[in-house]
Design an enzyme around this catalytic site. Structure first.
Site: not given
Length: 747
Positions: A387, A423
């Site tokens: 993330d 990401e």
């Protein structure tokens, strides 16, 4: 008159509390005697059960707390009585000690003493029980009453509240770590080891995927055991995916603003324990049983040929900014773990969550890599999706692809062999890094998402972007030895509209989140097919189902690694909510009854059929980028693009507005060889994508491209079983239905 910084909330004062008694209220409970503490060792970090000197069993505790003045381990019995054991040994900034007789299942936490000087970033407060960053299991759930804040949360002047130390004991209000005995060697496990090019990823939520599944016993729904159940795995196998990407399963906490509104963090992007499986997803218990249950889930998925990828959140923690709670790292060594601003009271926030871990520091880097290796070697997982990975790649301030984090991953003998997905952005300056991560990494490709959404709502000014995205995004990834599978292609993800909502809503509808519909993006690139939300108009419903077929077919025919979101193959809806992070209810859970409706069952069947087609045909999952050059005298190329006239596209055609695009994939020119050294040869295909609202003519390319074409997929047909089989001669003009994909095999 004292300054705000010199004032203290009185111990045991419940005036600003939650209504629960403080640990210092009422009669004092008997405290068990303090056990003997032997020196122990500074490694490994955490609480590790072992046999010590003279064959005595116990637990070694080791905690890195560089600036601390004293560290105590708090041991809790079944009645919640606390015994504080001092760790007096200090080696290389690690406080450690071996406590004889402490066995697996023991609940514990740390109390760390040091200066209280928020202006320099020092926030030690021994009144706060702290979770071990290396705890393997966590018992209890994080609520956020005032007692768990290191400062006085409800101080009248909020501008200085974070400088006023709260002296109340937080132990009654916070979860405890649990000593776990790791004795599993995984000798009976067989990892699938699916090559990147052959992978199809399925993003799912452990709780939401199984919570309503009728084939799973009710007591197992929403748990690791539920995901391991044959009924859950059967769906994954029928669908044909090769990996599940689990939304965060590290122990996480709920944010205060959600708890105040009666909501919880459902997605889990608020980690506080990087070694512990989230306890609320365990059916078997939370005093260590969750570890074994998670391992059994991984084994069951592996046995079905399915890899397990974890979505991990190492960029920030649940402790938020200076006004956030003191749960773990903030009270252990705030300055050592977090990035602080020049004004050290404040936190550098590249994540939008209040804080950012200082990954440049060796001990923070060690925490992350120790955690990653643990999940691979001891918990059996096959990879990670990071993330906001750009935040991890920042050196001092800027994103740096030579940063310590990326360098350590690249040379680590365990981590460099698993699947690594970035990401590739954060919210800081220069944080958008799509296409910039080094070899070994794949990336979520949001440019793919945007282009495909825009094409099918007929909003692209031309087809240049679509051409790049369909063919593997060579403009982003054809450098440094990267391959087409560096691009994780997706149309939807957990964050945003579901696929059904993408074709049913023009705007977000997030009122259930309690933020007056202000949260969530407004850049949805969606089209509601003429009516907002659910409708009984069968013409609109049929058009929406066709658009879903178009989007899924495009995704699964594109070069790169496709990622589906759980439930999109069933027509799952979140009722227009594009930010359902706090909806632990039917808005987010999969509605398995959709499989009983013919229209949605047909969508599942098409998705499964497309994945099977992808698995059978290597031309659809290439390991190298297309060259676009003729390899033989007949002029046939590995990739060619055609206009509706049947002519190869010119440079001018790429810049012209268009609703129709023809893509020819040659199975004769696939680079590489198979495992036995033989050339890889496959069928050739022509895909015709037409986003216009009326049928359009298309001339099928003649020799050397083909003599005949056989229809394999026609997304205009609701029933795909009757769609394939039609044969057309090369050079013929066919009619492409409005808003449809035709996939034709060269016969």
């Amino acid at each position: 008159m004292t300054s705000a910084a010199e004032q203290r909330a009185p111990a045991g004062d419940p005036a600003a509390g939650s209504g629960q008694p403080s640990a210092t209220n009422g009669a004092r409970r008997a405290v068990p005697p303090v056990p003997a503490v032997w020196p122990g060792t500074p490694t490994p970090l955490g609480a590790r059960f072992r046999v010590g000197p003279d064959g005595v069993a116990g637990t070694n505790f080791a905690l890195w707390a560089a600036g601390a003045e004293a560290v105590r381990v708090s041991l809790f019995d079944e009645q919640g009585r606390e015994t504080r054991v001092p760790l007096t040994e200090l080696t290389h900034e690690i406080w450690h000690g071996f406590v004889p007789g402490v066995m697996p299942g023991q609940r514990y936490g740390y109390r760390v003493e040091g200066r209280w000087d928020p202006w320099t970033g020092a926030r030690w407060n021994p009144a706060k029980l702290l979770l071990d960053p290396y705890a393997r299991a966590v018992d209890g759930e994080f609520g956020l009453p005032p007692e768990v804040y290191g400062h006085v949360r409800d101080w009248p002047d909020q501008s200085v509240a974070d400088t006023v130390r709260d002296e109340r004991d937080s132990a009654p209000y916070v979860p405890k770590g649990v000593v776990v005995h790791d004795d599993d060697d995984w000798s009976d496990d067989r990892r699938p080891k699916t090559p990147w090019a052959d992978s199809v990823i399925y993003e799912l939520h452990v709780r939401g995927f199984t919570r309503l599944h009728p084939g799973i016993p009710e007591e197992l729904r929403g748990t690791y055991a539920g995901l391991a159940h044959p009924a859950a795995i059967e769906h994954l196998v029928k669908l044909g995916v090769t990996a599940v990407e689990l939304l965060p399963v590290h122990q996480f906490a709920h944010e205060d603003h959600l708890l105040r509104r009666g909501l919880k963090n459902y997605w889990g992007y608020n980690s506080i324990g990087y070694f512990a499986p989230h306890a609320a997803y365990a059916a078997s218990g939370t005093t260590g049983q969750q570890v074994g249950e998670f391992k059994r889930m991984v084994r069951a998925l592996h046995a079905a040929g399915i890899e397990v990828i974890l979505d991990v959140v190492y960029n920030h923690t649940a402790e938020a900014g200076e006004l956030g709670p003191t749960l773990s790292l903030k009270g252990i060594d705030n300055r050592g773990y977090y990035r602080l601003q020049d004004d050290a009271r404040r936190y550098a926030d590249y994540t939008g969550c209040g804080n950012t871990l200082h990954v440049v520091r060796p001990q923070v880097l060690r925490l992350i890599t120790d955690s990653l290796r643990y999940w691979v070697t001891e918990m059996g997982v096959d990879g990670f999706r990071f993330d906001l990975a750009a935040a991890l790649a920042r050196s001092m301030h800027d994103v740096d692809m030579l940063s310590p984090f990326l360098a350590v991953i690249a040379q680590d003998p365990v981590l460099r062999r698993v699947k690594l997905i970035a990401e590739p952005w954060d919210i800081g300056s220069g944080g958008y890094q799509v296409g910039a991560f080094p070899p070994l990494w794949t990336e979520w490709n949001d440019r793919y998402r945007n282009a495909v959404r825009d094409f099918w709502r007929h909003a692209l000014p031309d087809v240049r972007e679509m051409g790049y995205r369909l063919s593997g995004s060579s403009d982003l990834y054809a450098w440094g030895g990267r391959r087409p599978y560096a691009s994780v292609n997706f149309v939807t993800a957990h964050d945003g509209f579901t696929l059904r909502d993408l074709v049913s809503y023009g705007t977000k509808h997030n009122e259930a989140n309690g933020e007056n519909n202000r949260d969530g993006t407004d850049d949805n690139r969606s089209w509601n097919c003429g009516t907002e939300g659910e409708t009984g108009d069968e013409r609109v419903r049929a058009l929406r189902r066709r658009q879903l077929r178009n989007l899924l077919t495009t995704l699964l025919l594109s070069t790169g690694v496709p990622m589906l979101v759980a439930g999109d193959e069933l027509g799952r809806t979140q009722r227009g909510n594009n930010n359902a992070y706090c909806q632990d209810n039917e808005i987010s859970w999969l509605d398995w009854s959709l499989l009983e409706e013919p229209g949605w069952r047909a969508l599942f069947d098409l998705t499964s059929r497309l994945i099977a087609l992808r698995h059978r045909h290597p031309v659809l999952r290439r390991r190298a980028f297309f060259s676009g050059r003729a390899q033989t005298a007949d002029g046939l190329r590995d990739l060619a693009w055609f206009t509706p006239r049947g002519a190869e596209m010119t440079e001018g055609d790429w810049y012209a507005p268009a609703a129709t695009l023809g893509m020819y994939l040659s199975g004769r020119d696939i680079p590489g060889r198979d495992e036995r050294g033989a050339p890889v040869v496959d069928d050739s295909f022509l895909a015709v994508l037409h986003a216009g609202d009326r049928p359009a003519p298309f001339v099928l390319p003649g020799p050397p491209w083909a003599d005949r074409y056989e229809v394999v997929v026609d997304t205009s047909a609701e029933d795909q079983e009757r769609a394939p089989g039609t044969v057309h001669r090369a050079g013929a003009e066919i009619t492409v239905p409005a808003r449809a994909v035709l996939l034709l095999r060269v016969a």
